[in-house]
Design a protein around this motif. Structure first.
Motif, PDB file in Angstrom:
ATOM      1  N   ARG A 182     -20.721  -0.322  18.892  1.00  0.00           N
ATOM      2  CA  ARG A 182     -21.869  -0.431  17.985  1.00  0.00           C
ATOM      3  C   ARG A 182     -23.150   0.050  18.665  1.00  0.00           C
ATOM      4  NH1 ARG A 182     -18.329  -4.098  16.035  1.00  0.00           N
ATOM      5  NH2 ARG A 182     -18.353  -4.464  13.783  1.00  0.00           N
ATOM      6  N   PRO A 227     -18.348   1.699  13.196  1.00  0.00           N
ATOM      7  CA  PRO A 227     -17.931   2.150  14.537  1.00  0.00           C
ATOM      8  C   PRO A 227     -16.503   1.703  14.854  1.00  0.00           C
ATOM      9  CG  PRO A 227     -19.399   0.265  14.695  1.00  0.00           C
ATOM     10  CD  PRO A 227     -19.385   0.671  13.246  1.00  0.00           C
ATOM     11  N   LYS A 287     -18.894  -4.404  20.962  1.00  0.00           N
ATOM     12  CA  LYS A 287     -20.357  -4.306  21.030  1.00  0.00           C
ATOM     13  C   LYS A 287     -20.771  -2.960  21.617  1.00  0.00           C
ATOM     14  CE  LYS A 287     -24.573  -5.578  20.579  1.00  0.00           C
ATOM     15  NZ  LYS A 287     -25.284  -6.436  21.540  1.00  0.00           N
TER      16      LYS A 287
END
Length: 468
Positions: free
Chosen positions: A182, A191, A179
């Motif tokens: 990203r 990514p 996360k």
């Protein structure tokens, strides 16, 4: 006739009261709830007699054999257990069904840091059990927030995410790393999602953590596990340097001291390189201190011995002194990428376990306690070297603080069994050729000497086994 009426008043305040009009057993009674002094709901409930529980299925431990035979009939066969049925413990001592005493140099695999039934820990558990045990993470709870604050105050971290185990802490770190990539690269279509892990590593048994664990025999029965993990030799800077790449590597997972892998310690040079390489590549550095953290090395955090700090730290085993808890400690930079709903857990960070953890953390984090762990660790290595160092089967005695490995040139299982038969519990590690010593941090020097004496006397079994 039973009736139900729900008030249209949406406000429920602390003036909520309730009254029950009880009748005879097994009769209906109305339950009236008043909100703000107004009767708002009337319903009916069945008042049923509550009898004592049926104990016909309760296991009565008459002897170890009976318990082990029953376990074989009712449990999934995932554990190759030692043939001991333990029923009680105090300090560094454990007792089986027949009353035999064992000196515990395993502490529940580095979990019972304060030993068994530490009085302060017992009080913390009992006190909280009388007040509140669990409310889930839908609501705030004081012990959870207080424990998070204490962890932040004594570490590099800015925020904490609680889990139920070390594997879950590593699962959280995996999700947070992806996360973060990203969030940090919003304009990049693909990514970084890949991970670097190392030989001899152990990060857990769940599918993500398992993918980071190097032992093929752990992974192969469950493949395909999470893709995108590359393993490289632990401590090999040159080989690792070629693998950490911007836009590819989301995070590097490493244990400052490998526990399950054989008690191998990273060098300062290696961890410094990882920190720099991750910074240059925009990757996160994750230290797995599930086994080696929280006082085990004589430092509160194992990485403090190196003066190098991660972006995420995972911990678990000793945190609540025997109750299940884990945590991912993160910097604000990582936490800022996580939103409500990105991750969660029903049980994690419950009031009962957090109150126990507060007591453990308070005791272990005291400088004098940590200094004592360091002193006892040096004593243990010194006495083991004196008693075992000249044995032809001993290749190396290594470790830091009270996480010690004795590497042998043969499998350690015969020695472990011989020690157990003599009243000493120890573990294996590595490829089965390492004796792992992780006693309670409260162990005394006298108890360490006793353990080393038993180990010394048991070493002869290796010659007997080898001659066969």
């Amino acid at each position: 006739m039973n009736s139900t009426r729900i008030s249209s008043n949406p406000i429920v305040s602390h003036s909520l009261t309730h009254h029950r009009w009880l009748s005879t057993p097994r009769k209906l009674y109305p339950l009236v709830i008043k909100i703000n002094g107004r009767k708002s709901l009337t319903t009916s409930c069945l008042n049923v007699d509550v009898n004592a529980p049926d104990n016909s299925s309760k296991v009565t431990a008459q002897n170890s054999k009976e318990v082990m035979e029953l376990e074989g009939k009712v449990m999934v066969g995932t554990y190759g257990r030692a043939p001991v049925v333990l029923v009680s413990g105090k300090g560094c001592k454990l007792y089986d069904v027949e009353g035999r005493e064992y000196f515990d140099m395993t502490s529940g695999i580095a979990v019972n840091a304060l030993g068994h039934c530490d009085p302060d820990w017992v009080k913390a558990v009992a006190d909280q059990a009388h007040v509140l045990t669990h409310v889930s993470n839908v609501y705030y709870s004081v012990p959870q927030v207080e424990l998070a604050k204490r962890l932040v105050d004594c570490s590099f971290a800015d925020r904490v995410f609680f889990t139920n185990s070390g594997a879950e802490a590593n699962e959280a770190a995996i999700k947070f790393a992806r996360k973060f990539q990203r969030h940090s690269n919003p304009d990049v279509k693909d990514p970084a999602i890949e991970f670097i892990s190392f030989t001899n590593s152990f990060h857990g048994r769940t599918m993500g953590a398992l993918a980071l664990t190097s032992k093929e025999q752990y992974r192969s029965p469950f493949e395909p596990v999470m893709p995108g993990v590359t393993f490289v030799e632990y401590g090999n800077i040159k080989a690792t340097q070629e693998l950490i790449r911007r836009g590819k590597t989301a995070a590097v997972f490493v244990e400052p001291i490998q526990g399950e892998g054989g008690i191998y310690s990273a060098t300062k040079e290696f961890l410094e390189f990882l920190r720099t390489a991750c910074n240059d590549a925009g990757a996160l550095l994750v230290f797995d201190e599930v086994q080696c953290g929280l006082g085990r090395t004589g430092y509160l955090w194992a990485h403090e011995a190196y003066g190098i700090f991660p972006d995420i730290l995972t911990l678990a085993k000793p945190l609540a002194g025997g109750l299940p808890i884990g945590a991912a400690l993160v910097t604000e930079r990582v936490a800022s990428s996580i939103n409500y709903g990105d991750h969660g857990s029903t049980f994690a960070g419950g009031s009962l376990v957090c109150n126990a953890a507060l007591t453990v953390l308070e005791k272990i984090s005291k400088p004098e306690f940590l200094a004592c762990v360091s002193k006892k660790g040096l004593y243990l290595k010194e006495i083991l070297q004196q008693k075992l160092g000249r044995n032809s089967h001993v290749k190396e005695i290594r470790g830091l603080g009270l996480i010690i490995g004795i590497e042998l040139d043969v499998l350690a299982s015969p020695l472990v069994s011989a020690c157990r038969n003599s009243g000493l519990l120890v573990l294996t590690a590595g490829k089965g050729n390492v004796v792992r010593l992780v006693p309670p941090l409260t162990v005394t020097e006298q108890e360490l000497r006793l353990a080393s004496d038993i180990l010394q006397n048991a070493m002869s079994v290796l010659d007997e086994n080898n001659s066969e």
